[in-house]
Structures are given as structure tokens and as C-alpha cells.
Write an enzyme that holds these catalytic residues in place. Structure first.
Site, PDB file in Angstrom:
ATOM      1  CB  ILE A  15      36.919 -12.802   5.501  1.00  0.00           C
ATOM      2  CG1 ILE A  15      36.212 -11.488   4.977  1.00  0.00           C
ATOM      3  CG2 ILE A  15      36.538 -13.153   6.773  1.00  0.00           C
ATOM      4  CD1 ILE A  15      36.660 -10.862   3.797  1.00  0.00           C
ATOM      5  CB  SER A  37      39.920 -17.460  16.810  1.00  0.00           C
ATOM      6  OG  SER A  37      40.412 -18.502  15.691  1.00  0.00           O
ATOM      7  NE  ARG A  38      36.759 -25.085  19.586  1.00  0.00           N
ATOM      8  CZ  ARG A  38      35.428 -24.821  19.265  1.00  0.00           C
ATOM      9  NH1 ARG A  38      35.257 -24.226  18.226  1.00  0.00           N
ATOM     10  NH2 ARG A  38      34.717 -25.136  20.288  1.00  0.00           N
ATOM     11  CE  LYS A  91      31.156 -12.727  -0.025  1.00  0.00           C
ATOM     12  NZ  LYS A  91      31.574 -13.749  -0.666  1.00  0.00           N
ATOM     13  CG  ASP A 169      32.463 -17.299  -0.753  1.00  0.00           C
ATOM     14  OD1 ASP A 169      31.810 -17.600   0.296  1.00  0.00           O
ATOM     15  OD2 ASP A 169      33.672 -16.580  -0.926  1.00  0.00           O
TER      16      ASP A 169
END
Length: 309
Positions: A15, A37-38, A91, A169
């Protein structure tokens, strides 16, 4: 003109790459200065392992956009608020109503902006649909929201876990539109949730709502549709029928195409976020999320065949 707001992006998954990063590139109100971010990095942008490293490593950061799964978002949002940063929530805004309400209280007390975003509300035809419905007598509403989970959420196991919402979702996008355009409040009367035997969240749902005038409002949500996808809301009134199609980008009145707009949803979200920050305000509308919570609370659960990505 005010200087662009310096923002960091937490969670660099599908996303973020599909929507947030392109939107920020076309939004003069923001400058993307950091990522967290990992498992991924951003070209030309400093990327940290997690939010805590980002907050510690960039004193000039003013805002945080959280694109992580909802199960971990409360803790991240709380730490960002405590650090005095404005927060944008993808969201759904969390996994429970209580945690979102708690974040709103914390943001208000800290004097920072909290924005619980609903991208479907920024679809091209939504504002005009809302305006057209003002003052009209609504007789029936039908929601058809059907798509292929393999296309939109490939390999994303979090969506099937508690708090991941399953078919809600995408379905919450439809609920975010109808709560925005209908000139009356409504409530759930019946729900049927189809849950794969190997998952915790539903893959399909049928919902019936009504309002104080007994208006029938029906929704079919499904994550198993292949081929063309269906994102359509039909509102029948005594003065004619309004249809928002293709997620709200197309608006029809009595079968006549009134508007066929471009995909501008996320640019609109970030512009609104900037307006909220400049005005010192929050925008936390939990009505779409409440309808989903009601469905999980009172819905009939029907076990269906296992689903494998």
C-alpha cells in the site's frame, strides 16, 4: 507559502509503494524525509529499522504516516504522539474502537493532529454524490463490494488474523463512503459472516442495515470474485437513482454518467492531513469502523471451505 511538512513513512509494503509514496511525490504540502521498515528501503531516503529509530534519528521530523498492519498501529501511533509528531493512520485506524478513541484523546492532550484516513471518501464522485443526496428522501441503498483478495493482498497473512478484518478490509471502504454521503445515521440489523475453516477472519459477508425511517440498506461483500471487480453503491430516492461505481470514481444519476474522474484519493488524503495540521485539528471519524465492529459482534458465523493464497 509555508514550508512543506517533513514526514516519515512507517511500513514500506504494497500500500505504501502503490499509493502513499506516489501521492506524497505529487503533494507539495509534504516532503518525505524518512522511512521505517525491517524488510525494505526507499531510494534516496534515509530508512530506519523501526519507528523508534526513526524518531531518535531525525529531530526535524514533523509527521508520521503509519502504513503498518492495524494489529501494531496503536503502539506506534501512541509513541509518535508522545514524541510530538502529527499522525496519519491508514485504514482501518486500529483493531478496536477503544484504542482509536484513546489515541484521539492523547493527540488532543498533546496538541498534535491525528487523522484517521478513509481513502475511498476522496474518490472523484463522492463529494458530488453527497451534495446531490442532501434533502432527498432515500428509499433504498444497495452496496456491492466484490474483489479478488489474491490480486489486492497477495500473501498477506495478517489480514486473516484477529484484527485483520478479512473481507471488511475492502468492505470498510464502502462503509466509509455511505456513512459520508447518506444524510442520516443507520445501524446494523443482521449480518452473516463466511469464515474459511483455516482462517480467523471472514472472506464474505452480507449485511442489512436500517435507519429511523426503516430505510433498507443492504451490503454484499466478497473476496472471491475473479475477473472484473465490483465496487458499486446504489442509492434510490424519490427523485431518482444515484450510482457510485468503480469505487466512487464514476457517478451516475438515473443511468446518465455525470462524472468519470481520475484516481486522486491519496493525494486528497494528504492535502487534507496538511490542512488539519495547519489548523491544529484532528479528524477521527470511527463510524465505518463501528459498523464493522457491530458485524463481528452480532453476525452469524458460517464456516466455509478453506482458502489458500
Amino acid at each position: 507559502m509555508s514550508a512543506p511538512i517533513r514526514i516519515g513513512l512507517v511500513g514500506i509494503g504494497k500500500i505504501a509503494r502503490d499509493q502513499h509514496i506516489p501521492a506524497l511525490a505529487h503533494c507539495d504540502e509534504f516532503t518525505l524525509v524518512a522511512g521505517a521498515s525491517r524488510n525494505a528501503t526507499l531510494d534516496g531516503i534515509t530508512t530506519f529499522n523501526d519507528l523508534d529509530e526513526m524518531l531518535a534519528g531525525n529531530d526535524e521530523l514533523q509527521a508520521i504516516s503509519l502504513c503498518t498492519p492495524p494489529q501494531v498501529r496503536y503502539g506506534q501511533a501512541r509513541r509518535a504522539i508522545e514524541a510530538g509528531r502529527h499522525v496519519f493512520l491508514e485504514k482501518p485506524p486500529g483493531v478496536t474502537l477503544s484504542e482509536v478513541e484513546d489515541l484521539y484523546r492523547r493527540a488532543h492532550q498533546a496538541g498534535v493532529t491525528l487523522y484517521a484516513s478513509w481513502h475511498a471518501r476522496e474518490a472523484a464522485g463522492v463529494a458530488q454524490a453527497r451534495e446531490w443526496l442532501v434533502g432527498r428522501s432515500i428509499t433504498r441503498v444497495d452496496i456491492q463490494w466484490r474483489e479478488d483478495v489474491r490480486t489486492w493482498h497477495p500473501g498477506q497473512e495478517w489480514i486473516w488474523q484477529p484484527g485483520g478484518l478479512g473481507v471488511f478490509d475492502p468492505g470498510i471502504n464502502a462503509l466509509s463512503i455511505v456513512t459520508h454521503i447518506l444524510p442520516m445515521d443507520f445501524f446494523l440489523t443482521r449480518a452473516r459472516l463466511e469464515v474459511p475453516e483455516n482462517h480467523q477472519a471472514p472472506i464474505g459477508a452480507t449485511l442489512d442495515f436500517t435507519d429511523a425511517n426503516d430505510t433498507p440498506i443492504h451490503a454484499d461483500l466478497d473476496w472471491r470474485q475473479t475477473g472484473p471487480q465490483t465496487w458499486r453503491i446504489t442509492v434510490e430516492t424519490r427523485d431518482g437513482t444515484l450510482v457510485l461505481d468503480e469505487g466512487g470514481s464514476k457517478l451516475f444519476i438515473d443511468d446518465e454518467l455525470v462524472l468519470d474522474g481520475d484516481d486522486v484519493e491519496y493525494v486528497g488524503l494528504y492535502r487534507h492531513f496538511a490542512e488539519l495540521i495547519r489548523a491544529g485539528m484532528c479528524d477521527v471519524d470511527i463510524r465505518p469502523f463501528r459498523h464493522v465492529a457491530d458485524a463481528f459482534m452480532m453476525g452469524e458465523r458460517v464456516i466455509v471451505d478453506a482458502f489458500h493464497d
